[in-house]
Enzyme design. Structure first.
Site, short mmCIF file in Angstrom:
data_model
loop_
_atom_site.label_atom_id
_atom_site.label_comp_id
_atom_site.label_asym_id
_atom_site.label_seq_id
_atom_site.Cartn_x
_atom_site.Cartn_y
_atom_site.Cartn_z
N ASP A 30 0.78 -1.12 -0.06
CA ASP A 30 0.04 0.05 0.08
C ASP A 30 0.78 1.24 0.07
O ASP A 30 1.95 1.61 0.70
CB ASP A 30 -0.78 -0.14 1.29
CG ASP A 30 -2.16 0.97 1.23
OD1 ASP A 30 -3.29 0.50 0.92
OD2 ASP A 30 -1.81 2.22 1.26
N ILE A 31 0.35 2.27 -0.80
CA ILE A 31 1.36 3.50 -0.82
C ILE A 31 1.26 4.32 0.22
O ILE A 31 2.26 5.01 0.51
CB ILE A 31 0.91 4.17 -2.22
CG1 ILE A 31 2.02 5.08 -2.67
CG2 ILE A 31 -0.29 4.99 -1.97
CD1 ILE A 31 1.64 5.71 -4.08
N GLY A 93 -15.74 3.11 3.66
CA GLY A 93 -14.39 3.71 3.48
C GLY A 93 -13.66 3.10 2.17
O GLY A 93 -12.52 3.55 2.15
N GLN A 94 -14.44 2.97 1.33
CA GLN A 94 -13.72 2.44 0.06
C GLN A 94 -13.23 3.58 -0.83
O GLN A 94 -14.30 4.55 -0.97
CB GLN A 94 -14.63 1.54 -0.94
CG GLN A 94 -13.80 0.88 -2.20
CD GLN A 94 -14.86 -0.28 -2.59
OE1 GLN A 94 -15.74 -0.70 -2.42
NE2 GLN A 94 -14.09 -0.83 -3.84
N HIS A 100 -10.38 -5.08 -3.30
CA HIS A 100 -8.96 -5.45 -2.92
C HIS A 100 -9.18 -5.71 -1.35
O HIS A 100 -9.97 -5.38 -0.54
CB HIS A 100 -8.19 -4.38 -2.93
CG HIS A 100 -8.29 -3.05 -2.46
ND1 HIS A 100 -9.47 -2.28 -3.41
CD2 HIS A 100 -8.12 -2.40 -1.44
CE1 HIS A 100 -9.60 -1.23 -2.47
NE2 HIS A 100 -9.10 -1.24 -1.50
N HIS A 102 -6.92 -5.80 2.10
CA HIS A 102 -5.86 -5.34 2.93
C HIS A 102 -5.34 -6.18 3.91
O HIS A 102 -6.05 -6.82 4.49
CB HIS A 102 -6.34 -4.10 3.77
CG HIS A 102 -6.98 -2.78 3.11
ND1 HIS A 102 -6.38 -1.77 2.76
CD2 HIS A 102 -8.05 -2.51 2.47
CE1 HIS A 102 -6.92 -0.75 2.14
NE2 HIS A 102 -8.23 -1.40 1.82
#
Ligand code: AMP
Ligand code: ZN
Length: 114
Positions: A30-31, A93-94, A100, A102
């Site tokens: 994750d960035i 919260g998408q 995906h 997490h």
């Protein structure tokens, strides 16, 4: 989906720190990590949200969970523990509308999803 961020990362049209790849799924860091380990597990198939999955995707969904297992073991956080999260739609919260998982870990995680 030409313009989808995660389709582009999966197709290597955009950079991503890949940690896993197979025919059905990819996983990359994750960035903006929320924990020391924060990896996104992404199907190559574009499904906008978990709600878009149907019975035809049951094997794919199972596969994503098994990929998470595999990565957790591979990076050495399986015994300590980790968390898998799927955010769905706005109140979930998408932010990126390509399904995906997490994979979060590397420190004790409190149960405070908000
Ligand atoms: P969600 O809120 O469940 O849709 O999660 C989207 C996640 O994608 C967030 O944790 C972001 O930090 C992450 N993200 C956004 N852009 C990128 C990117 N280019 N590479 C890796 N992760 C990203
Ligand atoms: Zn996509």
């Amino acid at each position: 989906m030409d313009t989808c961020l995660f389709c582009q990362i999966a197709n290597q049209e955009r950079p991503g720190k890949m940690v896993y790849e197979d025919e059905q799924a990819v996983a990359f860091e994750d960035i903006n990590p929320k924990a020391p380990i924060h990896i996104l597990i992404v199907p190559r198939q574009h499904l906008a949200t978990i709600l878009d999955a149907t019975q035809a995707d049951d094997r794919l969904l199972g596969h994503l969970l098994l990929v998470a297992n595999r990565i957790a073991k591979q990076i050495g956080i399986a015994e300590r523990g980790f968390r898998l999260v799927i955010n769905c739609n706005s109140e979930g919260g998408q932010a990126v509308y390509h399904l995906h998982l997490h994979l979060l870990g590397g420190r004790p995680l409190s149960w405070h999803p908000a």
